[in-house]
Design a protein around this motif. Structure first.
Motif, PDB file in Angstrom:
ATOM      1  N   VAL A 288       0.907  -1.183   0.142  1.00  0.00           N
ATOM      2  CA  VAL A 288      -0.069   0.088  -0.180  1.00  0.00           C
ATOM      3  C   VAL A 288       0.942   1.146   0.020  1.00  0.00           C
ATOM      4  O   VAL A 288       1.583   1.474   0.838  1.00  0.00           O
ATOM      5  CB  VAL A 288      -1.172   0.039   0.957  1.00  0.00           C
ATOM      6  CG1 VAL A 288      -1.826   1.358   1.166  1.00  0.00           C
ATOM      7  CG2 VAL A 288      -1.903  -1.269   1.354  1.00  0.00           C
ATOM      8  N   ASP A 289       0.529   2.254  -0.785  1.00  0.00           N
ATOM      9  CA  ASP A 289       1.228   3.683  -0.819  1.00  0.00           C
ATOM     10  C   ASP A 289       0.227   4.504   0.227  1.00  0.00           C
ATOM     11  O   ASP A 289      -0.836   4.772  -0.113  1.00  0.00           O
ATOM     12  CB  ASP A 289       0.974   4.147  -2.393  1.00  0.00           C
ATOM     13  CG  ASP A 289       1.830   5.330  -2.352  1.00  0.00           C
ATOM     14  OD1 ASP A 289       1.987   6.118  -1.500  1.00  0.00           O
ATOM     15  OD2 ASP A 289       2.491   5.530  -3.601  1.00  0.00           O
ATOM     16  N   VAL A 290       1.117   5.073   0.937  1.00  0.00           N
ATOM     17  CA  VAL A 290       0.395   5.775   2.202  1.00  0.00           C
ATOM     18  C   VAL A 290       0.816   7.239   1.882  1.00  0.00           C
ATOM     19  O   VAL A 290       0.366   8.448   2.822  1.00  0.00           O
ATOM     20  CB  VAL A 290       0.880   5.540   3.523  1.00  0.00           C
ATOM     21  CG1 VAL A 290       0.674   3.720   3.726  1.00  0.00           C
ATOM     22  CG2 VAL A 290       2.320   5.831   3.807  1.00  0.00           C
ATOM     23  N   ALA A 297       6.210   5.985   5.229  1.00  0.00           N
ATOM     24  CA  ALA A 297       5.845   4.659   5.645  1.00  0.00           C
ATOM     25  C   ALA A 297       6.281   4.487   7.120  1.00  0.00           C
ATOM     26  O   ALA A 297       5.666   3.605   7.881  1.00  0.00           O
ATOM     27  CB  ALA A 297       6.479   3.774   4.731  1.00  0.00           C
ATOM     28  N   ASP A 298       7.375   5.078   7.437  1.00  0.00           N
ATOM     29  CA  ASP A 298       7.819   4.866   8.837  1.00  0.00           C
ATOM     30  C   ASP A 298       6.800   5.358   9.885  1.00  0.00           C
ATOM     31  O   ASP A 298       6.680   4.695  11.038  1.00  0.00           O
ATOM     32  CB  ASP A 298       9.160   5.499   9.092  1.00  0.00           C
ATOM     33  CG  ASP A 298      10.292   4.996   8.547  1.00  0.00           C
ATOM     34  OD1 ASP A 298      10.452   3.371   8.649  1.00  0.00           O
ATOM     35  OD2 ASP A 298      11.273   5.346   7.890  1.00  0.00           O
ATOM     36  N   ALA A 317       7.294   5.472   1.143  1.00  0.00           N
ATOM     37  CA  ALA A 317       5.599   5.836   1.101  1.00  0.00           C
ATOM     38  C   ALA A 317       5.097   4.335   1.167  1.00  0.00           C
ATOM     39  O   ALA A 317       4.106   4.204   0.688  1.00  0.00           O
ATOM     40  CB  ALA A 317       5.480   6.678  -0.001  1.00  0.00           C
ATOM     41  N   LEU A 318       5.902   3.230   1.084  1.00  0.00           N
ATOM     42  CA  LEU A 318       5.204   1.894   0.932  1.00  0.00           C
ATOM     43  C   LEU A 318       5.168   1.078   2.098  1.00  0.00           C
ATOM     44  O   LEU A 318       5.944   1.165   2.937  1.00  0.00           O
ATOM     45  CB  LEU A 318       5.524   1.242  -0.192  1.00  0.00           C
ATOM     46  CG  LEU A 318       5.735   1.772  -1.627  1.00  0.00           C
ATOM     47  CD1 LEU A 318       6.665   0.690  -2.652  1.00  0.00           C
ATOM     48  CD2 LEU A 318       4.424   1.902  -2.108  1.00  0.00           C
ATOM     49  N   VAL A 319       4.157   0.308   2.273  1.00  0.00           N
ATOM     50  CA  VAL A 319       4.071  -0.661   3.575  1.00  0.00           C
ATOM     51  C   VAL A 319       3.434  -2.064   2.974  1.00  0.00           C
ATOM     52  O   VAL A 319       2.786  -1.927   2.160  1.00  0.00           O
ATOM     53  CB  VAL A 319       3.151  -0.153   4.598  1.00  0.00           C
ATOM     54  CG1 VAL A 319       3.663   1.144   5.296  1.00  0.00           C
ATOM     55  CG2 VAL A 319       1.623   0.154   4.539  1.00  0.00           C
ATOM     56  N   ARG A 320       3.899  -2.989   3.816  1.00  0.00           N
ATOM     57  CA  ARG A 320       3.849  -4.188   3.350  1.00  0.00           C
ATOM     58  C   ARG A 320       2.823  -4.995   4.295  1.00  0.00           C
ATOM     59  O   ARG A 320       2.945  -5.020   5.204  1.00  0.00           O
ATOM     60  CB  ARG A 320       4.862  -5.172   2.800  1.00  0.00           C
ATOM     61  CG  ARG A 320       4.716  -6.421   2.094  1.00  0.00           C
ATOM     62  CD  ARG A 320       5.842  -7.321   2.001  1.00  0.00           C
ATOM     63  NE  ARG A 320       6.290  -7.736   3.025  1.00  0.00           N
ATOM     64  CZ  ARG A 320       7.008  -8.820   3.507  1.00  0.00           C
ATOM     65  NH1 ARG A 320       7.514  -9.405   2.357  1.00  0.00           N
ATOM     66  NH2 ARG A 320       7.591  -9.374   4.640  1.00  0.00           N
ATOM     67  N   LEU A 321       1.906  -5.717   3.977  1.00  0.00           N
ATOM     68  CA  LEU A 321       1.118  -6.423   4.844  1.00  0.00           C
ATOM     69  C   LEU A 321       0.914  -7.818   4.392  1.00  0.00           C
ATOM     70  O   LEU A 321       0.601  -8.089   3.241  1.00  0.00           O
ATOM     71  CB  LEU A 321      -0.595  -5.692   5.029  1.00  0.00           C
ATOM     72  CG  LEU A 321      -0.424  -4.269   5.398  1.00  0.00           C
ATOM     73  CD1 LEU A 321      -0.450  -3.433   4.197  1.00  0.00           C
ATOM     74  CD2 LEU A 321      -1.735  -4.375   6.267  1.00  0.00           C
ATOM     75  N   VAL A 322       1.018  -8.741   5.054  1.00  0.00           N
ATOM     76  CA  VAL A 322       1.084 -10.133   4.613  1.00  0.00           C
ATOM     77  C   VAL A 322       0.076 -10.903   5.479  1.00  0.00           C
ATOM     78  O   VAL A 322       0.246 -10.939   6.827  1.00  0.00           O
ATOM     79  CB  VAL A 322       2.625 -10.928   4.844  1.00  0.00           C
ATOM     80  CG1 VAL A 322       2.515 -12.184   4.175  1.00  0.00           C
ATOM     81  CG2 VAL A 322       3.624 -10.002   4.163  1.00  0.00           C
ATOM     82  N   THR A 323      -0.712 -11.757   4.800  1.00  0.00           N
ATOM     83  CA  THR A 323      -1.623 -12.753   5.536  1.00  0.00           C
ATOM     84  C   THR A 323      -1.045 -14.097   5.710  1.00  0.00           C
ATOM     85  O   THR A 323       0.044 -14.311   4.989  1.00  0.00           O
ATOM     86  CB  THR A 323      -2.879 -12.741   4.881  1.00  0.00           C
ATOM     87  OG1 THR A 323      -2.856 -13.423   3.635  1.00  0.00           O
ATOM     88  CG2 THR A 323      -3.576 -11.187   4.706  1.00  0.00           C
ATOM     89  N   HIS A 324      -1.263 -14.728   6.940  1.00  0.00           N
ATOM     90  CA  HIS A 324      -0.587 -15.749   6.926  1.00  0.00           C
ATOM     91  C   HIS A 324      -1.571 -16.671   7.960  1.00  0.00           C
ATOM     92  O   HIS A 324      -2.632 -16.208   8.552  1.00  0.00           O
ATOM     93  CB  HIS A 324       0.704 -15.837   7.855  1.00  0.00           C
ATOM     94  CG  HIS A 324       0.916 -14.860   9.083  1.00  0.00           C
ATOM     95  ND1 HIS A 324       0.295 -15.110  10.359  1.00  0.00           N
ATOM     96  CD2 HIS A 324       0.962 -13.461   8.953  1.00  0.00           C
ATOM     97  CE1 HIS A 324       0.515 -14.002  11.013  1.00  0.00           C
ATOM     98  NE2 HIS A 324       0.956 -12.886  10.025  1.00  0.00           N
TER      99      HIS A 324
END
Length: 350
Positions: A288-290, A297-298, A317-324
């Motif tokens: 996602v671009d915030v 992003a921080d 400006a990017l964050v990563r979200l990972v499902t598991h």
């Protein structure tokens, strides 16, 4: 009671399931360096069979698996072609230069639908000034491309181009079974495009430790010596391999992770100030671009963490979200509520 953290940083954070813990406690073990651990031997046989390869090697990590593959395929001074966003290039601490003394040459778009043409364009004629090109490394799914699954026809065409040119092909398949699920094919179909394949059991599959490197019997015999050289010769490793066998048997549960990621992406795309940074969500990764919030992003990640949701910073400006497997649908809903709060606060300048 402390509220549960919802950890979307990576699928490496999963805890072993009760079934895995039972298997670990009851594992029959031996000394794997001597080839005498029956549980490791069974895991390696199962992995090779699943991928349609002659043999497999259990290693402590995906990075070690990739580096053993490069060592086995190349000689000092060779050139290895990689995607410019490849994990091997980006996140493995310069290991190919340190361990194999090879040159990595990034090829823009190698792991995209235009990959075969990009590879053709990157190939150079023999020349006194150029290092000999020996190996092409692919990645599927592709981490820095938002968990994108590279299609089977494209992988087949890249493989044809490489082999006509006398190059070996290695696949960083850390999330190989996610790719196969996303593409509606078998992992062995993707592995058939490559001379060697590494996949992790410690990511979406949920096992606590380890990866498998698969290839021909001769390749794995040589790779086993490099595993020992790098300090990866484990002893009673069947305790770990037992959990990996449970994970492999339950690989269809990745369907749930993919469904959660698609839902997460759909909801995030509708939030003010956020934009998906990828054209589609193929697997269990959402980027996602915030920048629309006026936050880095921080800053965004820190605000989420303060409310119990952990994400990875993936760029300025990017964050990563990972499902598991340790993230349920209610966890996703709660995470979305927190993101909505942060977005609303960001839009109002609070």
């Amino acid at each position: 009671m402390t509220e549960k953290l919802i950890d979307l940083r990576s699928d490496t954070v999963t805890r072993p399931t009760p079934e895995m813990r039972r298997a670990m406690a009851e594992a029959v073990v031996g000394d794997d360096v001597y080839g005498e651990d029956p549980t490791v031997n069974a895991l390696e046989q199962e992995a090779a069979q699943l991928l349609g390869k002659e043999a497999a090697l259990y290693v402590p990590s995906g990075t070690m698996g990739n580096q053993i593959a490069i060592l086995t395929h190349t000689a000092r001074g060779d050139e290895v072609l990689v995607d410019e966003q490849a994990h091997i290039y980006y996140y493995e601490v310069g290991a190919p230069a340190v361990l194999s003394a090879v040159q990595l040459r990034p090829v823009n778009g190698l792991c995209t639908e235009e990959g075969a043409q990009r590879l053709r364009e990157a190939l150079r004629p023999a020349n006194l000034h150029f290092p000999p090109t020996r190996l092409v490394c692919l990645e599927n799914t592709h981490n820095r491309r938002g968990g994108m699954a590279l299609s089977l026809p494209v992988m087949q065409e890249i493989s044809r181009v490489a082999r006509v040119s006398g190059l070996a092909v290695h696949l960083d398949g850390a999330r190989l079974f996610n790719a196969a699920l996303a593409l509606g094919c078998q992992a062995a179909d993707l592995a058939a495009c490559c001379d060697s394949v590494m996949f992790c059991v410690s990511k979406g599959l949920g096992a606590p430790v380890g990866s498998l490197l698969c290839g021909s019997r001769e390749f794995i015999t040589r790779a086993r010596k490099y595993r020992k050289l790098l300090g990866g010769g484990m002893r009673q490793a069947g305790v770990l391999a037992a959990a990996a066998r449970v994970a492999l048997a339950d690989r269809q549960r990745l369907i749930e992770d993919h469904a959660h990621a698609r839902y997460l992406a759909e909801q995030l795309a509708d939030m003010p100030g956020l934009a998906l940074a990828q054209p589609r969500v193929d697997s269990n990764i959402v980027v996602v671009d915030v920048s629309g919030l006026g936050l880095s992003a921080d800053q965004f990640a820190a605000r989420l963490a303060g409310r119990g949701v952990l994400v990875s910073v993936f760029g300025p400006a990017l964050v990563r979200l990972v499902t598991h497997s340790d993230v349920s649908r209610p966890d996703i809903e709660k995470a979305l509520e927190v993101v909505q709060e942060v977005c609303t606060a960001g839009q109002t300048g609070i």
